[in-house]
Motif scaffolding. Structure first.
Motif, PDB file in Angstrom:
ATOM      1  N   LEU A 188      10.521 -31.220  -9.227  1.00 12.16           N
ATOM      2  CA  LEU A 188      11.422 -31.439  -8.875  1.00 12.16           C
ATOM      3  C   LEU A 188      12.678 -31.762 -10.292  1.00 12.16           C
ATOM      4  N   PHE A 189      12.897 -33.111 -10.595  1.00 12.70           N
ATOM      5  CA  PHE A 189      13.147 -33.918 -11.763  1.00 12.70           C
ATOM      6  C   PHE A 189      13.133 -33.643 -12.707  1.00 12.70           C
ATOM      7  N   SER A 190      11.511 -33.069 -13.344  1.00 14.98           N
ATOM      8  CA  SER A 190      11.505 -32.392 -14.514  1.00 14.98           C
ATOM      9  C   SER A 190      12.356 -31.006 -14.313  1.00 14.98           C
ATOM     10  N   ILE A 191      12.142 -30.205 -13.476  1.00 12.57           N
ATOM     11  CA  ILE A 191      12.660 -29.024 -13.940  1.00 12.57           C
ATOM     12  C   ILE A 191      14.315 -29.194 -13.664  1.00 12.57           C
ATOM     13  N   GLU A 192      14.893 -30.243 -12.689  1.00 10.75           N
ATOM     14  CA  GLU A 192      16.422 -30.235 -12.833  1.00 10.75           C
ATOM     15  C   GLU A 192      16.806 -30.709 -14.704  1.00 10.75           C
ATOM     16  N   ARG A 250      15.016 -29.834 -17.508  1.00 11.45           N
ATOM     17  CA  ARG A 250      14.922 -28.931 -17.927  1.00 11.45           C
ATOM     18  C   ARG A 250      16.286 -28.116 -17.999  1.00 11.45           C
ATOM     19  N   SER A 251      15.711 -27.818 -16.567  1.00 12.54           N
ATOM     20  CA  SER A 251      17.719 -26.826 -16.571  1.00 12.54           C
ATOM     21  C   SER A 251      19.049 -27.445 -17.724  1.00 12.54           C
ATOM     22  N   GLU A 272      21.789 -26.242 -24.181  1.00  9.05           N
ATOM     23  CA  GLU A 272      21.146 -26.383 -25.429  1.00  9.05           C
ATOM     24  C   GLU A 272      22.157 -24.916 -25.578  1.00  9.05           C
ATOM     25  N   PHE A 273      22.102 -23.932 -24.020  1.00 10.29           N
ATOM     26  CA  PHE A 273      22.970 -22.252 -25.190  1.00 10.29           C
ATOM     27  C   PHE A 273      24.397 -22.787 -24.570  1.00 10.29           C
TER      28      PHE A 273
END
Length: 76
Positions: free
Chosen positions: A57-61, A63-64, A70-71
């Protein structure tokens, strides 16, 4: 016969689908044995998988957040 398993067995094969696990379960069935899983084994496995889920979950957060940055900066 009673067969006890350790936390490592559960961690390596959570869904109990490996060939080794199938053979063990088949042996238990054929010999009318019992599979014993101690309370401490269950608690250790729960704690391990909780940590694993938290790490993912930490990795997903992270990356999000990176994607959002970036966007918004136009890099994407």
């Amino acid at each position: 016969m009673d067969i006890a398993i350790d936390t490592n067995i559960i961690i390596r094969d959570l869904w109990l689908r490996s060939q080794a696990t199938r053979l063990l379960l088949d042996y238990i069935y054929r010999t009318d044995s019992r599979l014993l899983v101690g309370e401490i084994v269950i608690k250790e496995a729960e704690a391990y998988f909780k940590r694993l889920i938290e790490q993912n979950l930490f990795s997903i957060e992270n990356r999000s957040t990176q994607c959002e940055q970036e966007f918004s900066s136009g890099i994407a």
